[in-house]
Motif scaffolding. Structure first.
Motif, mmCIF file in Angstrom:
data_model
loop_
_atom_site.group_PDB
_atom_site.id
_atom_site.type_symbol
_atom_site.label_atom_id
_atom_site.label_comp_id
_atom_site.label_asym_id
_atom_site.label_seq_id
_atom_site.Cartn_x
_atom_site.Cartn_y
_atom_site.Cartn_z
ATOM 1 N N PHE A 351 -36.399 -21.492 14.361
ATOM 2 C CA PHE A 351 -36.294 -20.950 15.720
ATOM 3 C C PHE A 351 -37.046 -19.629 15.860
ATOM 4 O O PHE A 351 -37.749 -19.411 16.844
ATOM 5 N N ILE A 352 -36.897 -18.738 14.864
ATOM 6 C CA ILE A 352 -37.553 -17.437 14.936
ATOM 7 C C ILE A 352 -39.067 -17.598 14.981
ATOM 8 O O ILE A 352 -39.765 -16.931 15.751
ATOM 9 N N THR A 353 -39.606 -18.505 14.157
ATOM 10 C CA THR A 353 -41.054 -18.723 14.147
ATOM 11 C C THR A 353 -41.531 -19.272 15.480
ATOM 12 O O THR A 353 -42.559 -18.844 16.020
ATOM 13 N N ILE A 354 -40.782 -20.234 16.020
ATOM 14 C CA ILE A 354 -41.167 -20.815 17.312
ATOM 15 C C ILE A 354 -41.122 -19.755 18.401
ATOM 16 O O ILE A 354 -42.006 -19.680 19.261
ATOM 17 N N LEU A 355 -40.100 -18.907 18.364
ATOM 18 C CA LEU A 355 -39.980 -17.843 19.357
ATOM 19 C C LEU A 355 -41.188 -16.916 19.298
ATOM 20 O O LEU A 355 -41.764 -16.547 20.305
ATOM 21 N N ARG A 356 -41.604 -16.553 18.078
ATOM 22 C CA ARG A 356 -42.771 -15.685 17.935
ATOM 23 C C ARG A 356 -44.042 -16.381 18.392
ATOM 24 O O ARG A 356 -44.911 -15.771 19.026
ATOM 25 N N ASP A 357 -44.158 -17.653 18.035
ATOM 26 C CA ASP A 357 -45.365 -18.395 18.399
ATOM 27 C C ASP A 357 -45.496 -18.583 19.900
ATOM 28 O O ASP A 357 -46.580 -18.890 20.409
#
Length: 621
Positions: A351-357
């Protein structure tokens, strides 16, 4: 220096990196293998002026990690003068610590190696740090302390040891001009302290050169910045030994905070429990509060939510998603949990990676601090030290840096998305990923807008445009952006000595379109301001998002846009652990749709305002 040291020793311990010196054993030289065995420590008592020191030579007392990790052999403690590498360390039965070093094949290394073989360079010095010591009686009327925990961190060939006659002692202070004073490091952290000459050490002849104390100033400033950081003492010592500048240390400090948030928001879930947590199951229970079966099915999720709320010291408005779950990797290739999840070959990040992306800011090197707990303050330098040219034998004037902080505290952002009731009844991993991605996308866009243009409403983080005053002006009523404006933005950052790091441009689609049509040297020249390729603006990267406002008013001008240039590594986005999900099953109940609102605690900080320059009146129509 740790608090386990006796008080009397802490009061009288010389403020400095401690060193001992030995003579190279000529029989230990292997010319063919280019190796030399160096003795660097023994249990011989050493008079330190106020006390007598005995190093305990046992495996449990001497930390060898730094040396065996590939430490270098230096000349005269100069970190830029590397001639060999430490290959092994041992403690002999004679209670002497020795290291085998292998010389390189550079011209400098060969020169030093020949001097060692010829007996010209014979003195070896070791720098070490004391972590723990105990009072061990008296000798000659002085207290004797046995050092039961110490750590060698560098070996050097030195020109003149302080006391070569007995084989132990300390290198003369003149040999260590770069060793800094760290008066403000935490007493509970490893320290590297500036050396002073004890009463029994013969004075060194002053160096017949004029010096600049630039490195000394850097070290002092780094230590002051590190004092406000958790674990900053160890990081400062590494940077000082590596010869880093203040700017390099600040960048390293941010990288450390970004990779290891302190304290953590984790609640201690095992990998199996992390995989077991279902965001969809939790949302389904919230959407059907009267369904006992749905509530029982999500019992584990609500238990995790309660634990997260306790850890964060906050009350959930719906259900809190643990930070471990937000970080989990959802790549799967087989059925799991008894077949109740559909097997898929899904390639999706956490989730954190998707949020940043979801943010173009992620491509510009913005620093993300995730999983935070409590308010944080990032140290920054607000004023630099000064270097001085001095006459022989004269000390430089004191130079100090002004140290400030970038304070960050959680501010809640909310974004919603609509999900069908039937979708929430599914249990496949791809539905789990779809819901996570959708929530991350809407939150990411909201956070990005705040990081760029936030600050106009209450409880909203202040973004770049609110923190940085417009420095490049298009006109009283705005003006069309052109090549001169691009150059002026870069010049503003360079004049402030901030043109380092991940420099890039950020703007919206309207400005990009305008610059693609604008010629550098006037119509018909063929070269446009916005060129093709990955670095379209004068050789710099440029990101485009409509989160950069295009509705700015100035004078009679309206619908003006912003263009930003700077070092985006100095833009910090902090996210506090625990994603709070609320469900509204009523607003769209007639269509069978559930509205899910995601709440995330966020703040935005700019480490150095000089790192950015903006134009906020770009006319694109």
């Amino acid at each position: 220096m740790t608090s386990s040291l006796p008080q009397a020793l802490r009061e009288h311990l010389p403020t400095g990196q401690l060193n001992r010196a030995f003579v190279v054993e000529r029989a230990s030289i292997d010319e063919e293998a280019r190796t030399v065995k160096l003795a660097f420590a023994s249990e011989t008592p050493v008079n330190r002026g106020w006390f007598i020191e005995v190093l305990d030579l046992s495996r449990k007392s001497m930390r060898t990690g730094r040396l065996t990790a590939g430490a270098n052999l230096l000349c005269d403690h100069d970190t830029r003068d590397v001639v060999a590498v430490v290959e092994s360390v041992e403690i002999g039965s004679d209670k002497v610590a020795r290291a085998v070093v292998r010389f390189g094949r550079s011209v400098r290394a060969e020169e030093v190696f020949r001097d060692v073989i010829d007996g010209i360079r014979v003195n070896v010095s070791v720098g070490y740090i004391i972590h723990e010591a105990i009072l061990d009686g008296t000798r000659d009327g002085s207290d004797t302390y046995r050092v039961t925990d110490w750590e060698p961190f560098e070996l050097s060939l030195v020109s003149v040891p302080a006391d070569a006659t007995v084989g132990v002692g300390r290198s003369l202070p003149a040999e260590l001009p770069a060793v800094p004073s760290l008066p403000s490091l935490s007493p509970s952290s490893t320290e590297n302290r500036a050396m002073t000459t004890p009463a029994n050490t013969p004075p060194a002849n002053p160096a017949p050169t004029i010096e600049t104390p630039v490195q000394r100033n850097h070290a002092s400033e780094i230590s002051k910045i590190a004092a406000a950081m958790p674990g900053g003492a160890e990081l400062a010592m590494r940077s000082i030994q590596a010869g880093h500048t203040v700017e390099q240390f600040q960048a390293e400090a941010i990288r450390t905070l970004a990779s290891k948030p302190v304290p953590t928001a984790d609640i201690g879930l095992t990998p199996k429990e992390t995989r077991r947590f279902s965001m969809v199951r939790a949302l389904n229970a919230l959407a059907n509060p009267g369904d006992v079966g749905a509530r029982n099915a999500a019992a584990f999720e609500f238990e995790c939510s309660n634990a997260t709320a306790t850890k964060l010291g906050k009350t959930s408005r719906g259900i809190l998603i643990p930070f471990e779950v937000q970080k989990r990797d959802m790549n799967v290739g087989s059925a799991a949990a008894g077949g109740n999840l559909v097997a898929t070959d899904l390639m999706s990040g956490d989730f954190i990676t998707i949020l940043r992306d979801a943010m173009v800011l992620n491509t510009l090197g913005v620093r993300f601090l995730s999983g935070l707990v409590g308010n944080i303050a990032i140290p920054k330098q607000t004023g630099s030290g000064s270097a001085y040219w001095v006459a022989e034998g004269q000390p430089p004037d004191e130079s100090g840096a002004a140290i400030g902080q970038v304070a960050m505290s959680p501010k809640t952002v909310g974004a919603f998305t609509d999900i069908s009731r039937k979708l929430l009844l599914q249990s496949s991993i791809d539905v789990e990923s779809f819901v996570s991605s959708d929530l991350a996308m809407v939150l990411g866009l909201a956070i990005q807008r705040a990081a760029i243009a936030g600050g106009s409403v209450a409880n909203e983080p202040s973004g770049i445009l609110a923190k940085i005053a417009a420095g490049v002006i298009g006109g009283a009523n705005g003006g069309a952006p052109d090549w001169d404006h691009v150059v002026d933005l870069e010049t503003a950052v360079s004049v402030a000595n901030a043109d380092v790091g991940t420099l890039a441009y950020l703007t919206n689609a309207k400005v990009r379109g305008k610059l693609k049509k604008t010629f550098v040297d006037g119509p018909g020249t063929g070269e446009r301001v916005w060129q093709k390729g990955s670095e379209p603006l004068n050789g710099y990267r440029a990101a485009v998002t409509n989160a950069v406002p295009s509705n700015i008013a100035k004078g009679t001008g309206t619908n003006l846009s912003a263009l930003i240039f700077g070092n985006f590594a100095d833009l910090v986005i902090g996210m506090w652990g625990g994603l709070d999900l609320m469900v509204d099953p009523y607003t769209h109940s007639t269509t069978g749709t559930v509205r899910v609102t995601a709440l995330q605690d966020v703040d935005v900080g700019v480490r150095n305002v000089e790192s950015f320059a903006t134009m906020e009146d770009a006319l694109t129509a």
